[in-house]
Every structure is written in structure tokens, then in C-alpha cells.
Design a protein around this motif. Structure first.
Motif, PDB file in Angstrom:
ATOM      1  N   GLY A 255      32.116  43.858  21.974  1.00 45.69           N
ATOM      2  CA  GLY A 255      31.762  43.371  20.636  1.00 45.69           C
ATOM      3  C   GLY A 255      31.278  44.339  19.578  1.00 45.69           C
ATOM      4  O   GLY A 255      30.835  43.872  18.261  1.00 45.69           O
ATOM      5  N   SER A 377      20.733  34.776  22.231  1.00 47.60           N
ATOM      6  CA  SER A 377      21.552  35.397  23.399  1.00 47.60           C
ATOM      7  C   SER A 377      22.938  34.609  23.068  1.00 47.60           C
ATOM      8  O   SER A 377      23.945  34.623  23.916  1.00 47.60           O
ATOM      9  CB  SER A 377      21.025  35.069  24.840  1.00 47.60           C
ATOM     10  N   TYR A 378      23.075  33.590  22.097  1.00 48.00           N
ATOM     11  CA  TYR A 378      24.153  32.688  22.225  1.00 48.00           C
ATOM     12  C   TYR A 378      25.011  33.525  20.728  1.00 48.00           C
ATOM     13  O   TYR A 378      24.268  33.855  19.824  1.00 48.00           O
ATOM     14  CB  TYR A 378      23.924  31.592  22.068  1.00 48.00           C
ATOM     15  N   GLU A 379      26.248  33.301  20.722  1.00 50.01           N
ATOM     16  CA  GLU A 379      27.145  33.521  19.621  1.00 50.01           C
ATOM     17  C   GLU A 379      26.919  32.904  18.294  1.00 50.01           C
ATOM     18  O   GLU A 379      26.555  33.466  17.255  1.00 50.01           O
ATOM     19  CB  GLU A 379      28.697  33.586  20.107  1.00 50.01           C
ATOM     20  N   ARG A 380      26.846  31.548  18.485  1.00 49.36           N
ATOM     21  CA  ARG A 380      26.271  30.611  17.569  1.00 49.36           C
ATOM     22  C   ARG A 380      25.146  30.220  17.689  1.00 49.36           C
ATOM     23  O   ARG A 380      24.720  29.099  18.009  1.00 49.36           O
ATOM     24  CB  ARG A 380      27.636  29.494  17.431  1.00 49.36           C
ATOM     25  N   SER A 381      23.979  31.215  17.162  1.00 51.04           N
ATOM     26  CA  SER A 381      22.493  30.962  17.402  1.00 51.04           C
ATOM     27  C   SER A 381      22.158  29.664  16.576  1.00 51.04           C
ATOM     28  O   SER A 381      21.397  28.963  16.908  1.00 51.04           O
ATOM     29  CB  SER A 381      22.018  32.259  17.194  1.00 51.04           C
TER      30      SER A 381
END
Length: 431
Positions: A255, A377-381
Motif C-alpha cells: 500500500g 484499520s479499515y480502508e473505507r473508515s
């Protein structure tokens, strides 16, 4: 209505409620009049059935219905009058009386929670930081998590992956439903029962081996727990791990689009520090709970303990159901579950009393920050944050968690706290 309460044990109460006959008769008369308008009997026009006929036919039924109504209407009124807080459902027993209506209700009440000992309780607070060596170890772990496998023409050794076909027999019964084919096993990963992976060391592609190992006593399948089993294994291939280098390609896959190693290390360290912060918070909460449980003695209603035992057992029952088997009582050591239940109930009561006695209110700003931390911790917070705020039940779960954390903070401020320096691995459960 007359109410009397008998204390049958420290937390058990027997409440007797008496309702005068005039009240019973008034309610019965009202019910008879309603029935007269509704009942249809041969020989009478609708609504014209005489009262004496209605009373003769429905007296017992009506009195029983009135008794149920009176229990419903007087029970909570009696509790309020006597300032009683039941800890569970009551056992209600009507008493046969020639006049009036009387019943007893037996139940347990919530205990008094003594908070005098809460100030100055001793708590050991673990402290840790992410050191350079911890960061290096984590990066090495990330490399290993991204490893690939390459075939080798040699006997298997520790850390190799061996693709096998195998069957297992215990007490004359095949428990693998015939043979399991093309099953990869990493030697040393400890995903198989103890001893199984060790028996693969030294085998090459094409080898066949039969060996016996014993299932652990606490194995999930009660039919196999603690029993020896004979396995026949045939090896299809042996592979060794290939760990990737930390190059620009690897970093982009992770990433880090600019392929900069410093950016990668900073990202990894930030994640480690976030996880460490949560682990330290959880550890401190556990230390506070341990101290509360050890220092504040609470008499526990059996009703609440039994309910908590059932909650602890529920996942075991659900797991057995998924496996299409009946839960064996040997899998449910009730004495162990009961101790867990007693701890949970006691701490729940203590924390509830601390919250009420000190008027601790949930901080909505902390609720928001907690959800934002979870969403990182998520891509689409932002989607995760909206998901929590779109459902009141989900949001209330976080509010309850935050309120508990605030209560722990309140206790820590008044406790005798001593700090203990520990390593990152120790707090993260790696050592």
C-alpha cells in the motif's frame, strides 16, 4: 391491598399480597356484565343472558382470570411500596382463601454493594513502548506472512510445507470420512494435533507412512478426546518457503505507492502503537477488575449466576449444533463456568453501583473517538463510522463499552497504582 415481606435468607424474600374480597367481587361483577353482552347461549337472545346464568357458568373461569389480573396489577405496586428490587422472575403461588385473594411471591433481591473499600485499591499498570527491535521483528513477521512455496527434491524438514493425503482410524472407526486428499501441512505451524507434524519430518514426495498419535484431552470432539489414533499418510510434494525481499514491488503491494521504506516503517509502527495502546488499556481494565473482585465482597443472587452460566454455555451448545451432535455433559464443567459467572455478575454489579453512586455519564465525544479508532484499520473508515451511527443498537454497544472504560478510569484515579515496565511482546501475548 396488604403487603408483608419475610426475609428467608440474605437475598431471598417471600412477599405476601392480600386483596380484599370487595375488590375481587367488584372486578368479577364487571367481568360478568361484559360476558353477558358477549356470550351466546341457546334459548337466549344475544346480550339477554341472565346474570345468574352467567355467574353459574363462568364463575370459576372469571375468578381465575381476575386472579391473574390482580397478580399483574399488584405485584409491581407491592414491590414499589416495599422498596424491593427483584434480581429475577418471582415464583408466584396463589393461596386458597374463602375471602379475598392472596398470593405469595418468592424472589431474590439485588445485594447492597459496599463501595467503602474501592478507594485506594492496589492496581499494577503495565507500561510498554514500541522499540526498534520490535519494529524489525514485526517487519520480519510481515515478510513471513507474504511467503510463497517452492517445490524441493529433498526430505521434509521443519518449516517446510508438505502436501499429503491421509486417513485416520480410532478404536476401529475411520473418523476422516475415508481419505483427505491434497492437504497442505506446514511443519511447525502446530495446526495439527500434537505429534502429527513431527511425523512428517524426513518424508519425501512419494513416501507413505503410518503412525500413531493421541488426541488432546481437551479436543473439541468428545469421541476422540484423549484417544490414540492411527494415521496413514502419503506425501505428494515437499515445498520450502520463499520469503520476499522488502523492495519497491513489495512496498507497493503493501500500500506504499511511492515505494519508500521509511513510509512503510512509519505505517507499521503506527499500527503497532495503536494495537499496543488498546492492549495496555485492556490489560489495565483486567487489573482493575481483578482488584475489585478480590477486595469487594458481594453476595450474589443465584438467579443472576445461573443466567450467566447459561450465557457462557450457549456458544458451546451452538457449536455442537453446527456439528450435528449432542453436547456431552463432560464438555460442560459447571463448576468452572460457575466461577466465571460469579466473577462476571459480581463485577457487573460493582461497576453498576459505581456508575450510579457517582453519576458517571457516557461521554459522546469518547464514543466518537472510539469508533474512529476502530475504523482506522479499515480502508473505507468513514463507511465504518457511518455504519455504527446508522444503528442505535450498534451505537449503544459502543456507548456501554465507553461507559465501562470511563468507570475504570474513575477507579484508577482513586487507586494506588504502581507501574511495571514490560516488553511489547509480553503485553501483546507473544511471550
Amino acid at each position: 391491598m396488604q403487603v408483608s415481606v419475610e426475609k428467608t435468607s440474605e437475598l431471598s424474600r417471600k412477599m405476601t399480597v392480600s386483596v380484599p374480597e370487595e375488590v375481587v367481587k367488584d372486578k368479577m361483577e364487571s367481568r360478568f356484565k361484559s360476558l353477558a353482552r358477549e356470550v351466546k347461549l341457546d334459548g337466549f337472545r344475544p346480550g339477554k343472558v341472565p346474570q345468574h346464568v352467567i355467574k353459574k357458568m363462568f364463575k370459576d373461569r372469571v375468578r381465575e382470570e381476575i386472579a391473574g389480573d390482580l397478580i399483574q396489577s399488584t405485584y409491581f405496586e407491592a414491590l414499589q411500596e416495599q422498596n424491593l428490587r427483584p434480581a429475577g422472575y418471582p415464583q408466584i403461588q396463589p393461596i386458597d382463601e374463602s375471602e379475598g385473594f392472596q398470593y405469595t411471591a418468592e424472589f431474590e433481591v439485588y445485594p447492597e454493594i459496599p463501595l467503602q473499600g474501592i478507594d485506594g485499591i492496589e492496581v499494577v499498570r503495565k507500561v510498554a513502548s514500541v522499540e526498534e527491535s520490535d519494529l524489525d521483528a514485526m517487519i520480519e513477521q510481515i515478510r513471513n506472512q507474504n511467503k510463497t512455496w517452492a517445490p524441493v527434491e529433498r526430505p521434509a524438514q521443519a518449516n517446510d510445507q508438505v502436501s499429503i493425503s491421509f486417513s485416520g482410524v480410532s478404536e476401529g472407526e475411520n473418523f476422516t470420512d475415508g481419505k483427505v486428499d491434497d492437504y497442505p501441512v506446514e511443519i511447525g505451524a502446530n495446526k495439527m494435533i500434537p505429534g502429527f507434524e513431527d511425523n512428517l519430518i524426513g518424508l519425501s514426495a512419494g513416501d507413505v507412512k503410518t503412525f500413531t498419535v493421541t488426541f488432546p484431552e481437551q479436543y473439541g470432539n468428545a469421541k476422540l478426546a484423549g484417544k490414540p489414533a492411527e494415521f496413514e499418510v502419503s506425501v505428494a510434494k515437499v515445498e520450502e518457503s520463499v520469503v520476499p525481499e522488502i523492495d519497491a514491488e513489495f512496498l507497493k503491494n503493501y500500500g506504499v505507492l511511492d515505494g519508500d521504506l521509511t513510509t512503510f516503517k512509519n505505517d507499521v509502527k503506527a499500527n503497532m502503537e495503536r494495537e499496543l495502546k488498546q492492549a495496555l488499556r485492556n490489560n489495565l481494565k483486567t487489573a482493575v477488575m481483578d482488584s475489585l473482585y478480590a477486595n469487594i465482597s458481594v453476595s450474589l443472587p443465584k438467579t443472576l449466576v445461573d443466567q450467566e452460566v447459561e450465557e457462557i454455555i450457549k456458544p458451546y451448545a451452538e457449536n455442537a449444533k453446527k456439528q450435528n451432535r449432542k453436547l456431552d455433559e463432560s464438555e460442560l464443567p459447571r463448576d468452572v463456568f460457575e466461577e466465571q459467572a460469579r466473577r462476571r455478575v459480581a463485577l457487573g454489579l460493582i461497576l453498576s453501583e459505581v456508575i450510579q453512586a457517582n453519576n458517571i455519564k457516557v461521554d459522546e465525544a469518547k464514543v466518537r473517538s472510539t469508533i474512529e479508532d476502530m475504523a482506522q484499520s479499515y480502508e473505507r473508515s468513514e463507511d465504518v463510522i457511518n455504519w455504527y451511527y446508522s444503528d442505535e443498537n450498534r451505537l449503544n454497544e459502543i456507548r456501554q463499552l465507553v461507559l465501562e472504560d470511563q468507570t475504570v478510569e474513575w477507579i484508577v484515579e482513586r487507586a494506588k497504582v504502581s507501574d511495571e515496565k514490560v516488553s511489547f511482546d509480553a503485553i501483546m501475548g507473544k511471550k
